[in-house]
Design a protein around this motif. Structure first.
Motif, short mmCIF file in Angstrom:
data_model
loop_
_atom_site.label_atom_id
_atom_site.label_comp_id
_atom_site.label_asym_id
_atom_site.label_seq_id
_atom_site.Cartn_x
_atom_site.Cartn_y
_atom_site.Cartn_z
N GLY A 97 15.66 -5.86 -14.40
CA GLY A 97 16.07 -7.25 -14.29
C GLY A 97 15.27 -8.21 -15.15
O GLY A 97 15.59 -9.41 -15.19
N LYS A 128 21.94 -7.22 -15.09
CA LYS A 128 20.64 -7.56 -14.52
C LYS A 128 20.73 -8.10 -13.09
O LYS A 128 19.73 -8.18 -12.39
CB LYS A 128 19.94 -8.61 -15.39
CG LYS A 128 19.39 -8.10 -16.71
CD LYS A 128 18.65 -9.22 -17.43
CE LYS A 128 17.80 -8.72 -18.57
NZ LYS A 128 18.60 -8.22 -19.69
N ASN A 138 17.99 -1.67 -12.52
CA ASN A 138 18.06 -3.11 -12.29
C ASN A 138 18.39 -3.42 -10.84
O ASN A 138 18.88 -2.56 -10.10
CB ASN A 138 19.10 -3.73 -13.23
CG ASN A 138 18.62 -3.76 -14.67
OD1 ASN A 138 17.45 -3.52 -14.96
ND2 ASN A 138 19.53 -4.05 -15.58
#
Length: 381
Positions: free
Chosen positions: A258, A315, A356
């Motif tokens: 992320g 993300k 993520n």
């Protein structure tokens, strides 16, 4: 493949997928806690390979069920999107302490440092795990199998531009050895049946960021000169790839759990990116304002190369609305012909094994939305 169905496909994705928990658990169980998260390169553990095979088959089935034109193995056999292959060759070592000058960040600021890549000896090719993984993928899909590799320029960038002069007094000799490794790897993939190869890179997108341009100047290099050097090296790597093989180049500003590493629109690099680099298409990050506007797409040569617009974030879990995606594609089409555009996530879902911060269900919903929107936009193109 005809020009209309050549990669990147109208609905496509970058490469990596979230690892199932049982795959993460198997790595730790069969390779050990330290090896599972820290060691890189191919393994020969038959028990882990059995789990990997099962998970890859399931990932392929999911991608085929959604209607994607190409599938990947999710990079399930890799710890990292790029280090496995490079560290499998002779002459490289990685410092994974996070002490590199490059930093990962999120909206709150710096989160961790990058790994440093060091050249410790003459660079020589050794058989990597990439071809073996691709061969399994090809045997287990009904559609086009896609394989991803780190671009040669990102190897140099993650070295901080440091070519050890005691090993390579002439920088040209360094590049000659690195290019030779890539050409050997690509030839092995083509021999194994690869017809869709993607080079993944962050370095050219990083050069869009003023801070990264200053970082390059700290090496004693001009950012524009570095960009043109990178274009030349990519072209050298690809010069022997046969014309029936489609090659794409992915650009993003970093993607790890992320986090990101750079910002800035494509304006400083677009002319070289689109008109000097001999690839068939591009995957471009476009999911946030950090990537700038669509204006640089005006420099895309007409009638040939295709750009997959990375409008869907890998993300975060929020599912992009169909309306917003349609509007943004319409905006992009003001600067490049619609028939030369496609849709994808901005990056992979798991550039490293951790992945993520979203779920398997989130990931599948995003890929389904891409197929849905692409079908509506390009149904008659």
């Amino acid at each position: 493949m005809s020009a209309t169905d050549a990669p990147p496909f109208r609905a496509d994705h970058v490469g990596s997928l979230l690892r199932p928990q049982r795959l993460k658990d198997a790595r730790e169980k069969f390779l050990g806690p330290q090896t599972a998260t820290g060691n890189l390169g191919p393994h020969r553990d038959a028990r882990l390979k059995e789990v990997e095979d099962e998970c890859v088959r399931e990932a392929v089935a999911m991608q085929e069920r959604l209607g994607l034109g190409a599938v990947t193995d999710g990079e399930f056999r890799r710890r990292s999107w790029w280090l496995e292959m490079v560290l499998g060759w002779e002459g490289f070592a990685a410092d994974r302490t996070g002490s590199a000058a490059l930093k990962w960040r999120n909206d709150s600021g710096v989160t961790q440092g990058f790994s440093n890549l060091n050249v410790t000896g003459k660079i020589r090719w050794r058989e990597s795990s990439v071809v073996e993984a691709f061969s399994f993928l090809k045997r287990n899909t009904r559609v086009v199998p896609k394989v991803t590799l780190p671009a040669p320029n990102c190897v140099h960038y993650y070295m901080g531009g440091r070519i050890p002069r005691h090993l390579y007094p002439d920088a040209g000799a360094f590049w000659a050895d690195l290019v030779a490794c890539y050409k050997t790897e690509l030839a092995a993939l083509v021999a194994a049946g690869a017809r869709y190869i993607q080079l993944d890179d962050t370095s050219i997108a990083f050069i869009c960021d003023p801070e990264h341009r200053d970082y390059v100047r700290s090496w004693g290099m001009d950012p524009q000169d570095l960009l043109e050097l990178y274009a030349d090296q990519i072209n050298a790597v690809l010069e022997d790839v046969p014309p029936e093989v489609s090659v794409t180049l992915h650009q993003c500003r970093g993607n790890r759990e992320g986090n990101w590493a750079a910002q800035g629109g494509y304006d400083p690099v677009a002319e070289v990116l689109f008109n000097r680099i001999d690839v068939d298409g591009y995957f471009l990050e476009y999911d946030t304002a950090r990537a700038g506007g669509f204006e640089p797409l005006r420099l895309l040569p007409r009638g040939g190369k295709r750009v997959a617009l990375g409008l869907v974030s890998s993300k975060k879990p929020d599912l992009e609305s169909k309306h917003v995606l349609l509007r943004r594609i319409e905006e992009a089409a003001r600067f490049a012909p619609l028939e030369q555009l496609a849709l994808s996530p901005q990056c992979g879902f798991a550039s490293s094994i951790q992945g993520n911060p979203l779920t398997q269900a989130d990931q599948e919903a995003k890929l389904r939305r891409i197929v849905e929107v692409a079908g509506e936009v390009w149904e008659t193109v």
